[in-house]
Write a protein that holds these residues in place. Structure first.
Motif, PDB file in Angstrom:
ATOM      1  N   PHE A 132       0.977  -1.291   0.026  1.00 25.86           N
ATOM      2  CA  PHE A 132       0.119  -0.008   0.059  1.00 25.86           C
ATOM      3  C   PHE A 132       0.975   1.359  -0.033  1.00 25.86           C
ATOM      4  N   LYS A 133       0.468   2.260  -0.604  1.00 29.58           N
ATOM      5  CA  LYS A 133       1.230   3.547  -0.653  1.00 29.58           C
ATOM      6  C   LYS A 133       0.133   4.662  -1.086  1.00 29.58           C
ATOM      7  N   MET A 134      -0.051   5.640  -0.151  1.00 31.34           N
ATOM      8  CA  MET A 134      -0.956   6.653  -0.661  1.00 31.34           C
ATOM      9  C   MET A 134      -0.243   7.926  -0.317  1.00 31.34           C
ATOM     10  N   SER A 135      -0.200   8.941  -1.456  1.00 33.37           N
ATOM     11  CA  SER A 135       0.230  10.074  -1.367  1.00 33.37           C
ATOM     12  C   SER A 135      -0.654  11.124  -1.862  1.00 33.37           C
ATOM     13  N   ILE A 136      -0.325  12.370  -1.241  1.00 30.81           N
ATOM     14  CA  ILE A 136      -1.486  13.606  -1.463  1.00 30.81           C
ATOM     15  C   ILE A 136      -0.737  14.751  -1.857  1.00 30.81           C
ATOM     16  N   TYR A 137      -0.871  15.578  -2.780  1.00 34.24           N
ATOM     17  CA  TYR A 137      -0.380  16.582  -3.432  1.00 34.24           C
ATOM     18  C   TYR A 137      -1.051  17.818  -3.547  1.00 34.24           C
ATOM     19  N   SER A 138      -0.345  18.945  -2.953  1.00 30.12           N
ATOM     20  CA  SER A 138      -1.271  20.299  -3.370  1.00 30.12           C
ATOM     21  C   SER A 138      -1.391  20.585  -4.809  1.00 30.12           C
ATOM     22  N   ARG A 139      -2.250  21.668  -4.961  1.00 30.84           N
ATOM     23  CA  ARG A 139      -2.366  21.902  -6.299  1.00 30.84           C
ATOM     24  C   ARG A 139      -0.894  22.360  -7.250  1.00 30.84           C
ATOM     25  N   THR A 140      -0.352  22.979  -6.286  1.00 30.71           N
ATOM     26  CA  THR A 140       1.206  23.324  -7.122  1.00 30.71           C
ATOM     27  C   THR A 140       2.295  22.091  -7.212  1.00 30.71           C
ATOM     28  N   GLY A 141       1.763  20.950  -6.624  1.00 29.14           N
ATOM     29  CA  GLY A 141       2.639  19.446  -6.767  1.00 29.14           C
ATOM     30  C   GLY A 141       3.320  19.415  -5.549  1.00 29.14           C
ATOM     31  N   GLU A 142       3.354  19.970  -4.705  1.00 30.21           N
ATOM     32  CA  GLU A 142       4.166  19.710  -3.408  1.00 30.21           C
ATOM     33  C   GLU A 142       3.349  18.430  -2.665  1.00 30.21           C
ATOM     34  N   GLN A 143       4.334  17.485  -2.537  1.00 32.77           N
ATOM     35  CA  GLN A 143       3.607  16.283  -1.660  1.00 32.77           C
ATOM     36  C   GLN A 143       3.430  16.800  -0.254  1.00 32.77           C
ATOM     37  N   VAL A 144       2.224  16.762   0.237  1.00 37.54           N
ATOM     38  CA  VAL A 144       2.013  17.139   1.659  1.00 37.54           C
ATOM     39  C   VAL A 144       1.693  15.939   2.760  1.00 37.54           C
ATOM     40  N   ASP A 202      -3.366 -10.343  -5.805  1.00 38.54           N
ATOM     41  CA  ASP A 202      -2.088  -9.448  -6.332  1.00 38.54           C
ATOM     42  C   ASP A 202      -2.117  -8.660  -7.679  1.00 38.54           C
ATOM     43  N   ASN A 203      -3.477  -8.322  -7.797  1.00 39.57           N
ATOM     44  CA  ASN A 203      -3.374  -7.499  -9.109  1.00 39.57           C
ATOM     45  C   ASN A 203      -3.210  -5.915  -8.655  1.00 39.57           C
ATOM     46  N   PRO A 204      -2.220  -5.439  -9.339  1.00 43.35           N
ATOM     47  CA  PRO A 204      -2.082  -3.867  -9.051  1.00 43.35           C
ATOM     48  C   PRO A 204      -3.482  -2.988  -9.230  1.00 43.35           C
ATOM     49  N   VAL A 205      -3.737  -2.006  -8.131  1.00 47.22           N
ATOM     50  CA  VAL A 205      -4.654  -1.024  -8.124  1.00 47.22           C
ATOM     51  C   VAL A 205      -4.030   0.329  -8.047  1.00 47.22           C
ATOM     52  N   ASP A 206      -3.971   1.096  -9.257  1.00 50.42           N
ATOM     53  CA  ASP A 206      -3.406   2.515  -9.453  1.00 50.42           C
ATOM     54  C   ASP A 206      -4.206   3.435  -9.608  1.00 50.42           C
ATOM     55  N   GLU A 207      -4.658   4.200  -8.888  1.00 52.65           N
ATOM     56  CA  GLU A 207      -5.631   5.140  -8.946  1.00 52.65           C
ATOM     57  C   GLU A 207      -5.271   6.555  -8.489  1.00 52.65           C
ATOM     58  N   SER A 208      -5.967   7.532  -8.984  1.00 52.85           N
ATOM     59  CA  SER A 208      -5.680   8.885  -8.668  1.00 52.85           C
ATOM     60  C   SER A 208      -7.167   9.625  -8.513  1.00 52.85           C
ATOM     61  N   GLY A 209      -7.213  10.663  -7.898  1.00 53.26           N
ATOM     62  CA  GLY A 209      -8.455  11.420  -7.697  1.00 53.26           C
ATOM     63  C   GLY A 209      -8.210  12.711  -6.856  1.00 53.26           C
ATOM     64  N   PHE A 210      -9.170  13.283  -6.583  1.00 55.63           N
ATOM     65  CA  PHE A 210      -9.283  14.458  -5.816  1.00 55.63           C
ATOM     66  C   PHE A 210      -9.767  14.532  -4.386  1.00 55.63           C
ATOM     67  N   ILE A 211      -9.347  15.337  -3.650  1.00 54.99           N
ATOM     68  CA  ILE A 211      -9.811  15.342  -2.160  1.00 54.99           C
ATOM     69  C   ILE A 211     -10.132  16.845  -1.774  1.00 54.99           C
ATOM     70  N   THR A 212     -11.155  17.046  -1.291  1.00 55.06           N
ATOM     71  CA  THR A 212     -11.541  18.520  -0.931  1.00 55.06           C
ATOM     72  C   THR A 212     -11.413  18.606   0.622  1.00 55.06           C
ATOM     73  N   LEU A 213     -10.489  19.315   1.094  1.00 54.69           N
ATOM     74  CA  LEU A 213     -10.410  19.949   2.482  1.00 54.69           C
ATOM     75  C   LEU A 213     -11.409  21.044   2.791  1.00 54.69           C
ATOM     76  N   VAL A 270      -8.506  21.916  -2.888  1.00 56.44           N
ATOM     77  CA  VAL A 270      -8.642  20.503  -3.694  1.00 56.44           C
ATOM     78  C   VAL A 270      -7.413  19.855  -3.801  1.00 56.44           C
ATOM     79  N   TYR A 271      -7.077  18.861  -3.197  1.00 52.98           N
ATOM     80  CA  TYR A 271      -5.624  18.362  -3.359  1.00 52.98           C
ATOM     81  C   TYR A 271      -5.767  16.993  -4.159  1.00 52.98           C
ATOM     82  N   VAL A 272      -4.815  16.679  -4.667  1.00 49.33           N
ATOM     83  CA  VAL A 272      -4.664  15.253  -5.537  1.00 49.33           C
ATOM     84  C   VAL A 272      -4.347  14.038  -4.844  1.00 49.33           C
ATOM     85  N   LEU A 273      -4.813  13.098  -5.054  1.00 42.61           N
ATOM     86  CA  LEU A 273      -4.519  11.812  -4.350  1.00 42.61           C
ATOM     87  C   LEU A 273      -4.133  10.715  -5.208  1.00 42.61           C
TER      88      LEU A 273
END
Length: 100
Positions: free
Chosen positions: A38-50, A87-98, A75-78
């Motif tokens: 598992f790996k979860m990363s969240i980024y700001s609108r400017t691309g900074e990993q928060v 063991d199938n890879p799940v690779d997703e991205s989306g948006f989070i509203t804070l 709105v942040y990027v997930l």
């Protein structure tokens, strides 16, 4: 027929880390028993990993790396990656509203 182990990971699209004890931490829900890598990363609108975690039980509290200053409502990027029960890879991205 055979039904193998099942896993699920559902993510909300908004959270409100305002200290009221309701929806203060952003994290997924579901059956994590057979999820791995598992790996979860969240980024700001400017691309900074928060936020970054490899712990499926750890959530984001709306601060930089969970210890820095409170981040503004936005709105942040997930980005999410894991291996499911088969063991199938799940690779997703989306948006989070804070919301504060």
């Amino acid at each position: 027929f055979f039904i193998g182990p099942q896993s699920s990971y559902f993510i909300p699209n908004a959270f409100s880390p305002n200290g009221d004890g309701i929806n203060d931490v952003f994290k997924g829900k579901g059956n994590f028993e057979y999820i791995s890598d598992f790996k979860m990363s969240i980024y700001s609108r400017t691309g900074e990993q928060v936020f970054l975690t490899n712990d499926i039980e750890e959530g984001w509290n709306g601060r930089i790396r969970n210890v820095g200053k409170d981040l503004p409502p936005d709105v942040y990027v997930l980005k999410l990656f894991y291996l499911d029960a088969e063991d199938n890879p799940v690779d997703e991205s989306g948006f989070i509203t804070l919301v504060r």
